[in-house]
Design a protein around this motif. Structure first.
Motif, PDB file in Angstrom:
ATOM      1  N   ARG A  17       0.827  -1.214   0.000  1.00 21.32           N
ATOM      2  CA  ARG A  17       0.000   0.000   0.000  1.00 21.32           C
ATOM      3  C   ARG A  17       0.858   1.259   0.000  1.00 21.32           C
ATOM      4  O   ARG A  17       0.460   2.298  -0.528  1.00 21.32           O
ATOM      5  N   LYS A  18       2.046   1.157   0.567  1.00 20.39           N
ATOM      6  CA  LYS A  18       2.948   2.317   0.631  1.00 20.39           C
ATOM      7  C   LYS A  18       3.814   2.446  -0.624  1.00 20.39           C
ATOM      8  O   LYS A  18       4.369   3.506  -0.881  1.00 20.39           O
ATOM      9  N   ASP A  19       3.928   1.351  -1.393  1.00 16.48           N
ATOM     10  CA  ASP A  19       4.794   1.341  -2.577  1.00 16.48           C
ATOM     11  C   ASP A  19       4.066   2.030  -3.741  1.00 16.48           C
ATOM     12  O   ASP A  19       3.211   1.429  -4.393  1.00 16.48           O
ATOM     13  N   ARG A  20       4.446   3.262  -3.984  1.00 17.87           N
ATOM     14  CA  ARG A  20       3.770   4.054  -5.021  1.00 17.87           C
ATOM     15  C   ARG A  20       4.790   4.639  -5.996  1.00 17.87           C
ATOM     16  O   ARG A  20       5.946   4.822  -5.663  1.00 17.87           O
ATOM     17  N   ASP A  21       4.305   4.916  -7.194  1.00 20.95           N
ATOM     18  CA  ASP A  21       5.195   5.513  -8.193  1.00 20.95           C
ATOM     19  C   ASP A  21       5.230   7.033  -7.996  1.00 20.95           C
ATOM     20  O   ASP A  21       4.662   7.566  -7.049  1.00 20.95           O
ATOM     21  N   GLU A  22       5.900   7.724  -8.932  1.00 26.36           N
ATOM     22  CA  GLU A  22       6.067   9.175  -8.825  1.00 26.36           C
ATOM     23  C   GLU A  22       4.742   9.921  -8.825  1.00 26.36           C
ATOM     24  O   GLU A  22       4.600  10.976  -8.223  1.00 26.36           O
ATOM     25  N   ALA A  23       3.750   9.365  -9.498  1.00 28.03           N
ATOM     26  CA  ALA A  23       2.432  10.011  -9.573  1.00 28.03           C
ATOM     27  C   ALA A  23       1.583   9.710  -8.341  1.00 28.03           C
ATOM     28  O   ALA A  23       0.471  10.222  -8.208  1.00 28.03           O
ATOM     29  N   ASP A  25       0.497   6.650  -7.577  1.00 23.97           N
ATOM     30  CA  ASP A  25      -0.345   5.474  -7.809  1.00 23.97           C
ATOM     31  C   ASP A  25       0.326   4.222  -7.259  1.00 23.97           C
ATOM     32  O   ASP A  25       1.553   4.116  -7.239  1.00 23.97           O
ATOM     33  N   LEU A  26      -0.486   3.281  -6.836  1.00 23.21           N
ATOM     34  CA  LEU A  26       0.047   2.006  -6.350  1.00 23.21           C
ATOM     35  C   LEU A  26       0.819   1.311  -7.468  1.00 23.21           C
ATOM     36  O   LEU A  26       0.381   1.286  -8.614  1.00 23.21           O
ATOM     37  N   ARG A  27       1.956   0.736  -7.132  1.00 19.90           N
ATOM     38  CA  ARG A  27       2.737   0.003  -8.122  1.00 19.90           C
ATOM     39  C   ARG A  27       2.105  -1.359  -8.421  1.00 19.90           C
ATOM     40  O   ARG A  27       2.205  -1.860  -9.527  1.00 19.90           O
ATOM     41  N   ASP A  28       1.498  -1.988  -7.424  1.00 28.34           N
ATOM     42  CA  ASP A  28       0.919  -3.319  -7.630  1.00 28.34           C
ATOM     43  C   ASP A  28      -0.498  -3.365  -7.057  1.00 28.34           C
ATOM     44  O   ASP A  28      -0.740  -3.846  -5.957  1.00 28.34           O
ATOM     45  N   LYS A  29      -1.442  -2.852  -7.839  1.00 30.43           N
ATOM     46  CA  LYS A  29      -2.842  -2.800  -7.416  1.00 30.43           C
ATOM     47  C   LYS A  29      -3.417  -4.196  -7.205  1.00 30.43           C
ATOM     48  O   LYS A  29      -4.232  -4.408  -6.311  1.00 30.43           O
ATOM     49  N   VAL A  30      -2.984  -5.136  -8.027  1.00 27.40           N
ATOM     50  CA  VAL A  30      -3.486  -6.509  -7.914  1.00 27.40           C
ATOM     51  C   VAL A  30      -3.097  -7.110  -6.564  1.00 27.40           C
ATOM     52  O   VAL A  30      -3.918  -7.732  -5.885  1.00 27.40           O
ATOM     53  N   LYS A  31      -1.860  -6.892  -6.165  1.00 28.84           N
ATOM     54  CA  LYS A  31      -1.389  -7.429  -4.879  1.00 28.84           C
ATOM     55  C   LYS A  31      -2.166  -6.810  -3.720  1.00 28.84           C
ATOM     56  O   LYS A  31      -2.611  -7.517  -2.814  1.00 28.84           O
ATOM     57  N   VAL A  32      -2.331  -5.513  -3.748  1.00 31.73           N
ATOM     58  CA  VAL A  32      -3.054  -4.831  -2.680  1.00 31.73           C
ATOM     59  C   VAL A  32      -4.492  -5.355  -2.600  1.00 31.73           C
ATOM     60  O   VAL A  32      -4.979  -5.686  -1.513  1.00 31.73           O
ATOM     61  N   ALA A  33      -5.152  -5.464  -3.730  1.00 29.69           N
ATOM     62  CA  ALA A  33      -6.539  -5.927  -3.739  1.00 29.69           C
ATOM     63  C   ALA A  33      -6.645  -7.379  -3.270  1.00 29.69           C
ATOM     64  O   ALA A  33      -7.514  -7.716  -2.454  1.00 29.69           O
ATOM     65  N   ALA A  34      -5.772  -8.251  -3.778  1.00 33.66           N
ATOM     66  CA  ALA A  34      -5.829  -9.676  -3.432  1.00 33.66           C
ATOM     67  C   ALA A  34      -5.567  -9.887  -1.941  1.00 33.66           C
ATOM     68  O   ALA A  34      -6.296 -10.631  -1.270  1.00 33.66           O
TER      69      ALA A  34
END
Length: 160
Positions: A17-23, A25-34
């Motif tokens: 949830r903390k791993d985000r790109d420069e914009a 946005d989450l880098r791995d939305k699938v992982k967070v959701a799953a």
């Protein structure tokens, strides 16, 4: 239990949830959701226990939800493929969830253990009741790696 899957999964979820790109946005939305779904479902199982002191999430709770989620995802892959949709995100979700499952036990090893446990007078005297005895021994030996599908192996070994 040696490895607390829930705590490891919760820490990975928080990190994802903390791993985000420069914009932002989450880098791995699938992982967070799953992980969010599995954690919430396992917590829901724990909350339904009648005794308050037994309401902590166990590895058994998490493993049950993981297996159900993986099976559902596999069904979704078939549906998405049939519809011509990109099932890549679902394959990614399955890989994420499988990483939290304990190592599977070889079925030949399970069959051999079932034979050993079935080789006693109580099981031979009453095979139906003996099935429960053998299954409980398998649960004791393999703990969280026990799979309810092993009951078919036990029935075959005992001849029920």
């Amino acid at each position: 239990m040696s490895d607390d899957i829930y705590k490891r999964m919760k820490a990975d979820y928080d990190a994802a949830r903390k791993d985000r790109d420069e914009a932002g946005d989450l880098r791995d939305k699938v992982k967070v959701a799953a992980l969010n779904v599995v954690l919430a479902d396992a917590e829901g199982i724990a909350k339904k226990r009648p005794k308050v002191e037994d309401r902590g999430v166990t590895n058994f709770d998490v493993i049950k939800v993981l297996k159900e989620s993986i099976n559902t995802a596999k069904e979704n892959v078939v549906t998405w493929d049939r519809q011509g949709r990109d099932s890549g995100p679902i394959h990614h979700e399955i890989a994420i969830l499988k990483a939290y499952l304990p190592e599977e036990v070889d079925l030949d090893e399970v069959r051999a253990a079932a034979r050993d446990f079935a080789d006693n007078d109580a099981v031979k005297a009453n095979p139906r009741a003996g099935q429960g005895i053998v299954i409980n021994k398998l649960k004791e030996r393999y703990g969280e790696r026990y799979d309810k599908a092993w009951s078919a192996i036990v029935r075959d070994v005992i001849g029920v």
